[in-house]
Each structure stands twice: as C-alpha cells, then as structure tokens.
Design an enzyme around this catalytic site. Structure first.
Site, PDB file in Angstrom:
ATOM      1  N   LYS A  35      45.812  60.071  43.554  1.00  0.00           N
ATOM      2  CA  LYS A  35      46.101  58.701  43.987  1.00  0.00           C
ATOM      3  C   LYS A  35      47.207  58.700  45.051  1.00  0.00           C
ATOM      4  O   LYS A  35      47.088  58.048  46.090  1.00  0.00           O
ATOM      5  CB  LYS A  35      46.579  57.899  42.781  1.00  0.00           C
ATOM      6  CG  LYS A  35      45.816  56.636  42.566  1.00  0.00           C
ATOM      7  CD  LYS A  35      46.348  55.982  41.328  1.00  0.00           C
ATOM      8  CE  LYS A  35      45.580  54.735  41.015  1.00  0.00           C
ATOM      9  NZ  LYS A  35      46.121  54.091  39.817  1.00  0.00           N
ATOM     10  N   THR A 122      51.415  43.412  31.573  1.00  0.00           N
ATOM     11  CA  THR A 122      51.252  42.389  30.542  1.00  0.00           C
ATOM     12  C   THR A 122      51.532  43.023  29.186  1.00  0.00           C
ATOM     13  O   THR A 122      50.793  43.909  28.750  1.00  0.00           O
ATOM     14  CB  THR A 122      49.814  41.837  30.592  1.00  0.00           C
ATOM     15  OG1 THR A 122      49.632  41.251  31.875  1.00  0.00           O
ATOM     16  CG2 THR A 122      49.570  40.815  29.507  1.00  0.00           C
ATOM     17  N   ARG A 154      45.363  36.978  40.929  1.00  0.00           N
ATOM     18  CA  ARG A 154      43.921  37.119  40.704  1.00  0.00           C
ATOM     19  C   ARG A 154      43.407  38.221  41.609  1.00  0.00           C
ATOM     20  O   ARG A 154      43.757  38.252  42.797  1.00  0.00           O
ATOM     21  CB  ARG A 154      43.176  35.835  41.087  1.00  0.00           C
ATOM     22  CG  ARG A 154      43.299  34.706  40.106  1.00  0.00           C
ATOM     23  CD  ARG A 154      42.889  33.423  40.789  1.00  0.00           C
ATOM     24  NE  ARG A 154      43.647  33.249  42.032  1.00  0.00           N
ATOM     25  CZ  ARG A 154      43.280  32.469  43.040  1.00  0.00           C
ATOM     26  NH1 ARG A 154      42.167  31.783  42.986  1.00  0.00           N
ATOM     27  NH2 ARG A 154      44.017  32.360  44.122  1.00  0.00           N
ATOM     28  N   GLU A 155      42.579  39.083  41.082  1.00  0.00           N
ATOM     29  CA  GLU A 155      41.955  40.091  41.932  1.00  0.00           C
ATOM     30  C   GLU A 155      41.151  39.366  43.005  1.00  0.00           C
ATOM     31  O   GLU A 155      40.542  38.332  42.750  1.00  0.00           O
ATOM     32  CB  GLU A 155      41.040  41.001  41.105  1.00  0.00           C
ATOM     33  CG  GLU A 155      41.826  41.844  40.143  1.00  0.00           C
ATOM     34  CD  GLU A 155      40.993  42.928  39.486  1.00  0.00           C
ATOM     35  OE1 GLU A 155      39.857  43.168  39.914  1.00  0.00           O
ATOM     36  OE2 GLU A 155      41.506  43.530  38.533  1.00  0.00           O
ATOM     37  N   LEU A 253      36.786  25.490  36.147  1.00  0.00           N
ATOM     38  CA  LEU A 253      35.762  24.756  35.410  1.00  0.00           C
ATOM     39  C   LEU A 253      34.379  25.095  35.968  1.00  0.00           C
ATOM     40  O   LEU A 253      33.490  24.255  35.952  1.00  0.00           O
ATOM     41  CB  LEU A 253      36.027  23.245  35.509  1.00  0.00           C
ATOM     42  CG  LEU A 253      37.154  22.693  34.625  1.00  0.00           C
ATOM     43  CD1 LEU A 253      37.346  21.200  34.866  1.00  0.00           C
ATOM     44  CD2 LEU A 253      36.894  22.946  33.134  1.00  0.00           C
ATOM     45  N   GLY A 260      34.957  37.789  32.449  1.00  0.00           N
ATOM     46  CA  GLY A 260      35.119  39.240  32.284  1.00  0.00           C
ATOM     47  C   GLY A 260      36.381  39.663  32.986  1.00  0.00           C
ATOM     48  O   GLY A 260      37.284  38.856  33.214  1.00  0.00           O
ATOM     49  N   CYS A 263      41.597  41.420  32.557  1.00  0.00           N
ATOM     50  CA  CYS A 263      42.698  40.657  31.948  1.00  0.00           C
ATOM     51  C   CYS A 263      42.269  39.731  30.827  1.00  0.00           C
ATOM     52  O   CYS A 263      42.729  39.881  29.697  1.00  0.00           O
ATOM     53  CB  CYS A 263      43.406  39.861  33.034  1.00  0.00           C
ATOM     54  SG  CYS A 263      43.900  40.895  34.406  1.00  0.00           S
ATOM     55  N   LYS A 325      33.588  39.511  39.195  1.00  0.00           N
ATOM     56  CA  LYS A 325      33.696  38.381  40.120  1.00  0.00           C
ATOM     57  C   LYS A 325      33.630  38.954  41.536  1.00  0.00           C
ATOM     58  O   LYS A 325      33.688  40.179  41.711  1.00  0.00           O
ATOM     59  CB  LYS A 325      34.975  37.600  39.877  1.00  0.00           C
ATOM     60  CG  LYS A 325      36.247  38.355  40.208  1.00  0.00           C
ATOM     61  CD  LYS A 325      37.427  37.412  40.091  1.00  0.00           C
ATOM     62  CE  LYS A 325      38.662  38.026  40.692  1.00  0.00           C
ATOM     63  NZ  LYS A 325      39.785  37.110  40.653  1.00  0.00           N
ATOM     64  N   ARG A 332      35.678  46.394  35.107  1.00  0.00           N
ATOM     65  CA  ARG A 332      36.169  46.328  33.728  1.00  0.00           C
ATOM     66  C   ARG A 332      35.693  45.049  33.028  1.00  0.00           C
ATOM     67  O   ARG A 332      35.873  43.959  33.521  1.00  0.00           O
ATOM     68  CB  ARG A 332      37.700  46.433  33.714  1.00  0.00           C
ATOM     69  CG  ARG A 332      38.160  47.864  33.937  1.00  0.00           C
ATOM     70  CD  ARG A 332      39.656  47.962  34.008  1.00  0.00           C
ATOM     71  NE  ARG A 332      40.167  47.436  35.260  1.00  0.00           N
ATOM     72  CZ  ARG A 332      41.464  47.372  35.559  1.00  0.00           C
ATOM     73  NH1 ARG A 332      42.358  47.778  34.693  1.00  0.00           N
ATOM     74  NH2 ARG A 332      41.852  46.914  36.718  1.00  0.00           N
TER      75      ARG A 332
HETATM   76  C1  UGA Z   1      43.177  36.524  35.845  1.00  0.00           C
HETATM   77  C2  UGA Z   1      44.072  35.289  36.083  1.00  0.00           C
HETATM   78  O1  UGA Z   1      43.337  34.297  36.804  1.00  0.00           O
HETATM   79  C3  UGA Z   1      45.322  35.678  36.860  1.00  0.00           C
HETATM   80  O2  UGA Z   1      46.179  34.556  36.988  1.00  0.00           O
HETATM   81  C4  UGA Z   1      46.047  36.779  36.100  1.00  0.00           C
HETATM   82  O3  UGA Z   1      47.202  37.237  36.797  1.00  0.00           O
HETATM   83  C5  UGA Z   1      45.129  37.977  35.912  1.00  0.00           C
HETATM   84  O4  UGA Z   1      43.951  37.532  35.180  1.00  0.00           O
HETATM   85  C6  UGA Z   1      45.880  39.029  35.149  1.00  0.00           C
HETATM   86  O5  UGA Z   1      46.260  38.781  33.991  1.00  0.00           O
HETATM   87  O6  UGA Z   1      46.204  40.075  35.727  1.00  0.00           O
HETATM   88  P1  UGA Z   1      41.407  37.898  37.314  1.00  0.00           P
HETATM   89  O7  UGA Z   1      41.090  38.643  36.062  1.00  0.00           O
HETATM   90  O8  UGA Z   1      41.635  38.652  38.577  1.00  0.00           O
HETATM   91  O9  UGA Z   1      42.721  36.988  37.111  1.00  0.00           O
HETATM   92  O10 UGA Z   1      40.186  36.940  37.601  1.00  0.00           O
HETATM   93  P2  UGA Z   1      39.852  35.387  37.515  1.00  0.00           P
HETATM   94  O11 UGA Z   1      39.661  34.857  38.870  1.00  0.00           O
HETATM   95  O12 UGA Z   1      40.794  34.676  36.654  1.00  0.00           O
HETATM   96  O13 UGA Z   1      38.430  35.456  36.792  1.00  0.00           O
HETATM   97  C7  UGA Z   1      38.270  35.987  35.483  1.00  0.00           C
HETATM   98  C8  UGA Z   1      36.870  35.770  34.992  1.00  0.00           C
HETATM   99  O14 UGA Z   1      36.623  34.382  34.734  1.00  0.00           O
HETATM  100  C9  UGA Z   1      35.777  36.209  35.957  1.00  0.00           C
HETATM  101  O15 UGA Z   1      34.763  36.861  35.239  1.00  0.00           O
HETATM  102  C10 UGA Z   1      35.287  34.918  36.559  1.00  0.00           C
HETATM  103  O16 UGA Z   1      33.966  34.978  37.011  1.00  0.00           O
HETATM  104  C11 UGA Z   1      35.437  33.982  35.391  1.00  0.00           C
HETATM  105  N1  UGA Z   1      35.562  32.569  35.790  1.00  0.00           N
HETATM  106  C12 UGA Z   1      36.658  32.137  36.465  1.00  0.00           C
HETATM  107  C13 UGA Z   1      34.553  31.669  35.455  1.00  0.00           C
HETATM  108  O17 UGA Z   1      33.530  32.032  34.832  1.00  0.00           O
HETATM  109  N2  UGA Z   1      34.698  30.366  35.818  1.00  0.00           N
HETATM  110  C14 UGA Z   1      35.789  29.901  36.491  1.00  0.00           C
HETATM  111  O18 UGA Z   1      35.857  28.680  36.767  1.00  0.00           O
HETATM  112  C15 UGA Z   1      36.783  30.815  36.822  1.00  0.00           C
END
Ligand code: UGA
Length: 435
Positions: A35, A122, A154-155, A253, A260, A263, A325, A332
């Site tokens: 890495k 976390t 968020r990723e 929403l 998934g 996190c 996403k 993961r």
């Molecule tokens: C999430 C949080 O949004 C971040 O704030 C946090 O810092 C991060 O976890 C973490 O703990 O490190 P992330 O896992 O990158 O971020 O992705 P999200 O954008 O939150 O999406 C998570 C999942 O929820 C995805 O599978 C996405 O498709 C799903 N999702 C999200 C939905 O099905 N509907 C929505 O309206 C939003």
C-alpha cells in the site's frame, strides 16, 4: 500543525489528504508495504472521485507523506489519529478493536511532549477510556489526551463531506486538546461549520447513533415501499410528501434493495451488541438489522416474480452495478453479495457489469460472468436488473437494450426509470414501491 495518521484505509487516506490540504503537515502510516509503495508512486488504492489529484497536489507541495516507519512522525506530531479498521468480530458481532489497541501501544512508546491522540475509527463507547489506559500503562509519564473525533464521510463524496461537513464532533474534556482540535479544523470556521464539543463517550455514541438512525430511515422507506406496492401508492411521492416536513427531512429516503457498505451493516450490529451488553436494548435498531437482511434476500424473489417463475434454470440474468452504491469500488456488504447468489441458487446464470467494482467483485461472486459494459451485460438475458444507480445507467438507449435482451424484462431496484416510459418502450418493468 503536524499530524500523524495511522491507517491509510478509506478514512485515514481521505482525512490525511484533506488535513494536508488545509495546510497541516501530515504523515500517513501503514503496515502494508504494498500500500505504501503504491501511494508513494502516486497510485490511490481506492476509488474515490478527486482523491488522486488531492493526494498528488499535497505530496508535491510537501505537506503529505507516506511511510511504513511512523516512529519519527508520531514523535513529532501535535495530533496522532488512529484510523485503522474496526471490522465485525467473528462470532459475536462486536467491533474488533485489536488494531485500535495495537496502534495505542505503538503510540504510547513514542509520545514526545503533549500529544493529542484522536480516535477517528468508529469505536464503541468506552474505547477511548481503554486507549487512554493502554497509553498510561506503557508510559505513565506521557503528556497526552485521548479525543474521540468520529468521521461522517460518505464514500463517493468523501472529500466534499470532509471539507464541507454539516458538523464536526469532538469528544474530550481536556482544554489543551480542544485547542489543538480547534486549530486542526480552523479552515472550516470560514464556512461556519459547527463544532460540537462534548464528552468522549458521548462523541463515540453520536457516531453510532447517526449511522443507526440513517439505516433506520432507509429501512423505514423500504417498508413503506413494500406497502405502496400492495396498496397502489408511489413511494417516491410518499418520500417527497414526508421529506418536505423539515422535522423529517428529504435525504436518505430513497427506497432500494436494502442498505449495504462498510458502515451501516457493521455499525448497526455493533450498536445492538453494545446496547444489549449494557442492558438497554435498542429494539428499533435490532429490527432494522433484521428487516434489512431479509430485504436483500427478498430482492431475488422480486426478480424471479418479474420473470414469472422461481425456477430460473436455463435463464440468464443481466445485472447492472454490483457495488453497494455508485462512485465506489467497495464491495463490503453490498446487496449484490446476497442477491446474485440467491438468483444462482434458483438456477440462473448471472452476467454483470460494474464500472469500478468488477475487479473486487470477481473473487467475491463465484460464477458471475463479468462483462465489459452495460449493453454486453444485457445481451441475451431473460431479465435485466439495475442494482446500483451509477450515472451511466441513467440514460441507457432503451430501444437498443430491448433488442439485446432475450426477453424485455427490467427490474429496477433503484427506481432510475419512469414506469410509464418503460411500458411505452414495451418492457415488462418492475421497480420499488411504485404500485
Ligand atoms: C455512511 C454514512 O452516510 C456516512 O455519514 C458515514 O460517515 C459512513 O457511513 C461511515 O460510517 O463511515 P457510506 O457507507 O459511504 O456512508 O454510504 P451511504 O451513502 O450512507 O449509503 C449506505 C447504503 O445505504 C448504500 O447501500 C446506499 O445505497 C443505501 N441508501 C442510502 C439507500 O438505500 N437509500 C438512501 O436514501 C440512501
């Protein structure tokens, strides 16, 4: 300020690069020689829009360094961040803290002058106390404070989230540590980002509470979507109708195949475990975990229903998107890891395309044939499933798609297309919560 960042995973690398961009001198430390070699060559091991340019610029300008051997950087640092992984421990669902504690021991041996030790990973409530105890035990003389500073990135939007966050949370009662943290985040004061100073345990809990709430919000709208399908209502209008109420808010929403990622699944389970351990069970979150797990499996049945049989022997399913996403190559806990094997178990052959995730996915999804593009994944298939809403799947040539598919069946698990438009093009179209 001088910063040492232990761990060059998602959080460590993004935070390190952004702190460097704020003008601090940052050394990112990792034990994985491959890495570090790649990073030194300017190769970014993860896919995150904009991160390569940000890293390159800060390396060039002499503010960002990568090393296997972090001793000097830790000695020199005003703040040492622990940004190592906290995976779910096998067997009991608790967060595995062995990497965090190993980092604490390493730091303890090196502290020189007052140093703020920050947990960015976390970590469950009480981990900061344990980190403090480890350092004190190794070095009773050390001048330090342990601070919790959870990340909310968020990723796919991580740099924007770091540089323009809704808030920064800092958990410590130590005034010197508060001053160091204020200096580190000073550039954010220009856009008046609120910094929430609180106790360490509270800060640790805020992180879990935030992720659990968001996971619950998604799960809520997913259940509403199922109800919409039964009663002939439209979940997107329900989401809009409730989301405009500022007490509810319109974000998170979007109904879909279940949440998934690295996190939400891990953090909801860890929160459930902590709450049970302390005798204050979080039943809403327990149910959220259960409903989301069942949902991913139910999505395979939804696809079978659209085809008209649960016996998919001899059928080919095309899949667009396998990452959890868009704008990430992270696999993961991606819903695809449940849905695709379930389709295969019903006898289907699966062919898929993902713009960034295919390489990672190939060795997690046995027997899935990865294609070079969206149309290739559709070719000859008995149904096409849209599983991740990458931008490039939003404006497909529908006539071309119809010609390529063996049967014109589209199952849109992200509600990318409009039902009327799909029907007009002659598709049998299933989506989420649009009864
Ligand atoms: C999430 C949080 O949004 C971040 O704030 C946090 O810092 C991060 O976890 C973490 O703990 O490190 P992330 O896992 O990158 O971020 O992705 P999200 O954008 O939150 O999406 C998570 C999942 O929820 C995805 O599978 C996405 O498709 C799903 N999702 C999200 C939905 O099905 N509907 C929505 O309206 C939003």
């Amino acid at each position: 300020m001088r910063v040492a960042m232990i761990g060059t995973g998602y959080v460590g690398l993004v935070s390190g690069a952004c702190f460097a961009d704020f003008g601090h001198v940052v050394t990112c430390i990792d034990k994985d020689p491959r890495k570090i070699e790649r990073l030194e060559r300017g190769e970014i091991p993860i896919f995150e829009p904009g991160l390569d340019d940000l890293v390159a610029r800060n390396v060039r300008e002499g503010r960002l360094f990568f090393t296997l051997e972090g001793a000097q950087a830790i000695k020199d640092a005003d703040a040492v961040f622990i940004a190592v992984g906290t995976p779910t421990r096998r067997g009991d669902g608790h967060a595995d803290l062995s990497y965090v504690y190993a980092a604490a021991e390493e730091i303890a041996g090196l502290i020189d002058g007052f140093t703020v030790v920050v947990t960015k990973s976390t970590v469950p409530v009480g981990t900061g106390d344990e980190v403090e105890a480890i350092i004190k035990k190794v070095r009773p003389d050390a001048q330090f404070a342990v601070v919790s500073n959870p990340e909310f990135l968020r990723e796919g939007a991580a740099i924007e989230d770091f540089k323009r966050p809704d808030r920064v949370v800092v958990g410590t009662d130590d005034e010197r540590a508060q001053a160091v943290m204020r200096d580190l985040y000073r550039p954010l004061s220009l856009n008046e980002t609120p910094i929430v100073f609180t106790g360490r345990r509270t800060s640790e809990l805020i992180k879990y509470a935030a992720n659990a709430f968001l996971a619950m919000k998604i799960t809520f709208i997913n259940e509403m979507a199922d109800l919409c399908e039964k009663v002939g209502a439209d979940v997107q209008s329900v989401a809009k109708g409730i989301g405009l109420d500022k007490r509810i808010g319109s974000k998170f929403l979007n109904a879909g195949p279940g949440y998934g990622g690295s996190c939400f699944p891990k953090d909801t389970i860890a929160l459930v475990k902590t709450a049970q351990q302390y005798g204050a069970p979080t039943r809403l979150i327990e149910t959220t975990v259960e409903v989301n797990t069942a949902r991913k499996k139910a999505m395979a049945t939804k696809v079978a229903d659209a085809i008209g049989s649960t016996d998919l022997a001899g059928k080919t399913i095309g899949v667009l998107g396998v990452t959890f996403k868009p704008n990430t190559d992270d696999m993961r806990d991606a819903p695809s890891l449940d849905i695709l094997p379930a389709l295969q178990a019903m006898g289907a052959k699966v062919q898929a395309f993902d713009p960034e995730g295919a390489k990672e996915a190939a060795h997690m999804l046995d027997g899935v044939d990865f294609k070079a593009g969206a149309y290739e994944a559709a070719e000859g298939a008995d149904a096409l499933v849209i599983l991740t809403e990458w931008d490039q799947f939003r404006a497909l040539d529908l006539d071309r798609l119809k010609l390529l598919l063996k049967a014109p069946v589209v199952v849109d698990l992200r509600n990318v297309y409009k039902p009327a438009e799909m029907v007009r093009h002659g598709f049998t179209y299933a989506s989420i919560g649009r009864g």
